[in-house]
Design a protein around this motif. Structure first.
Motif, PDB file in Angstrom:
ATOM      1  N   GLU A   1       0.816  -1.207   0.000  1.00 39.52           N
ATOM      2  CA  GLU A   1       0.000   0.000   0.000  1.00 39.52           C
ATOM      3  C   GLU A   1       0.859   1.272   0.000  1.00 39.52           C
ATOM      4  O   GLU A   1       0.352   2.373   0.209  1.00 39.52           O
TER       5      GLU A   1
ATOM      6  N   PHE B   1      -0.523  -6.400   5.430  1.00 36.80           N
ATOM      7  CA  PHE B   1      -1.722  -5.869   4.783  1.00 36.80           C
ATOM      8  C   PHE B   1      -2.886  -6.767   5.182  1.00 36.80           C
ATOM      9  O   PHE B   1      -2.702  -7.944   5.522  1.00 36.80           O
TER      10      PHE B   1
ATOM     11  N   ASP C   1      -5.179  -5.791  -2.191  1.00 36.14           N
ATOM     12  CA  ASP C   1      -4.128  -4.770  -2.215  1.00 36.14           C
ATOM     13  C   ASP C   1      -2.812  -5.382  -2.693  1.00 36.14           C
ATOM     14  O   ASP C   1      -2.066  -4.749  -3.453  1.00 36.14           O
TER      15      ASP C   1
ATOM     16  N   SER D   1      -1.457   0.748   6.971  1.00 30.79           N
ATOM     17  CA  SER D   1      -2.297  -0.273   6.359  1.00 30.79           C
ATOM     18  C   SER D   1      -3.765   0.089   6.518  1.00 30.79           C
ATOM     19  O   SER D   1      -4.183   0.591   7.563  1.00 30.79           O
TER      20      SER D   1
END
Length: 288
Positions: free
Chosen positions: A145, A176, A181, A220
Motif C-alpha cells: 500500500e 496488509f 491490495d 495499512s
C-alpha cells in the motif's frame, strides 16, 4: 545454512515467521522458548527483528538468529537497520553476522531515533551493496500500500526497483489486511520490472489497540470485514483474538491459492499463531 533465496523455487511456496529478540530484562532463554514453539510449525525460515536503529534489544538479534540455526536447525534471517548507522558500525555488524554463521540479512532503513538525522545511509537500498559485497543473501522490504513516508505509489515502486537493482535477492512485504491490495501491487511491481520473489507478510489482529497501532505505524488500511469483527467482538478479547488468527489464516490460504512467491507470518512471538498458520496451509494442501 543455505541462503534463503534458494527456497523460492518453482511450485514451492516458502512459509516463514518473524520473531523479535527478548526485551528489557528477559534473557536469551525467553527467545529459546519462543524458537522451540516456532519450530513446531516447521517454517522454512525465521526472521529476527531489531528495534529502531538496531538499538533497544540488547544487541541480541544476531544471537537469536544464531540460536535458531544452531539449535532449531532452521535458516535464520537477521534484520539489519542502517539509518542511524555509520559505515563503521555497519561493517562491525557484518563481521558479527559472518562470525555467527548468518547467511541471509534483511536490509532495512529503520526508524530515526528522536530528532536524529540520517548518517551515512538514507535508505535501505544504500545498505544492500555492502551486504552483497560481503557475500550475504539479501532481502528487502516491500510495501503493497506504499511506504508511510511516500504518498506517490509510482515513486514507491521506483524505490523497490532500486533495491532490486542494488542486489536484493527477495522481498518481504509490510503487513496488509486485504489480499486485493497485494494482487494489485504484484501486477504493478511486475510492470515496473520487479522480478525478484516477493513473500507476503501477514499479521493477525489480536486486539483493538494493537490493530489501531499497526494502522498508524504501517499505514495499512482496514477492510470492512475486520471493522465488523472488531465491532462484533469488542467486549470479548478472547473471541476477538481467535477471529483475528482465523482471518489471517484465511488470508494465507488465499495467497497460496493465488500462487504468491511465499507467505510470512508476523507472529509477535506467539508460537500458537505460527502453528495455526502452518496447520491452515497444510489443511489446504500447501504444506506436507
Amino acid at each position: 545454512m543455505e541462503p534463503v533465496a534458494s527456497l523460492f523455487a518453482p511450485r514451492s511456496i516458502p512459509f516463514s515467521v518473524e520473531m523479535f529478540p527478548p526485551k528489557g530484562s528477559l534473557t536469551l532463554d525467553a527467545a529459546r522458548k519462543v524458537v522451540g514453539g516456532m519450530a513446531l510449525a516447521r517454517p522454512d525460515f525465521i526472521s529476527v527483528t531489531c528495534s529502531a536503529g538496531g538499538s533497544g534489544n540488547g544487541g541480541q538479534t544476531i544471537e537469536v538468529a544464531s540460536l535458531i540455526q544452531s539449535e532449531a536447525h532452521i535458516p535464520a534471517v537477521a534484520h539489519l537497520t542502517c539509518v542511524n548507522s555509520t559505515r563503521e558500525t555497519v561493517q562491525a555488524a557484518i563481521a558479527e553476522l559472518k562470525a555467527a554463521g548468518i547467511t541471509t540479512v534483511l536490509a532495512l532503513r529503520g526508524d530515526l531515533v528522536g530528532n536524529a538525522q540520517p548518517g551515512d545511509f538514507r535508505h535501505g537500498a544504500d545498505l544492500i551493496p555492502l551486504l552483497k559485497d560481503a557475500g550475504f543473501c539479501v532481502g528487502a522490504a516491500a510495501y503493497p500500500e506504499g511506504h508511510l513516508d511516500c504518498l506517490d505509489l509510482d515513486e514507491d515502486l521506483r524505490h523497490l526497483r532500486e533495491k532490486q537493482d542494488a542486489g536484493a535477492d527477495f522481498f518481504v512485504t509490510q503487513l496488509f489486511f486485504d489480499n486485493a491490495d497485494f494482487y494489485r501491487f504484484r501486477e504493478r511491481a511486475l510492470a515496473a520490472g520487479v522480478t525478484r520473489p516477493v513473500t507476503c507478510g501477514v499479521m493477525p489482529f489480536l486486539g483493538k489497540s494493537q490493530i489501531q497501532r499497526m494502522v498508524f505505524l504501517c499505514g495499512s488500511s482496514l477492510p470492512s470485514p475486520i471493522v465488523k469483527l472488531l465491532a462484533k467482538h469488542e467486549d470479548d478479547p478472547a473471541a476477538l483474538r481467535a477471529a483475528g488468527v482465523e482471518y489471517a489464516c484465511r488470508q494465507l490460504v488465499d495467497l497460496a491459492r493465488n500462487q504468491v512467491d511465499g507467505v510470512h507470518v508476523y507472529s509477535m512471538n506467539h508460537p500458537d499463531i505460527a502453528q495455526a498458520a502452518a496447520t491452515a496451509l497444510a489443511d489446504a494442501g500447501f504444506r506436507a
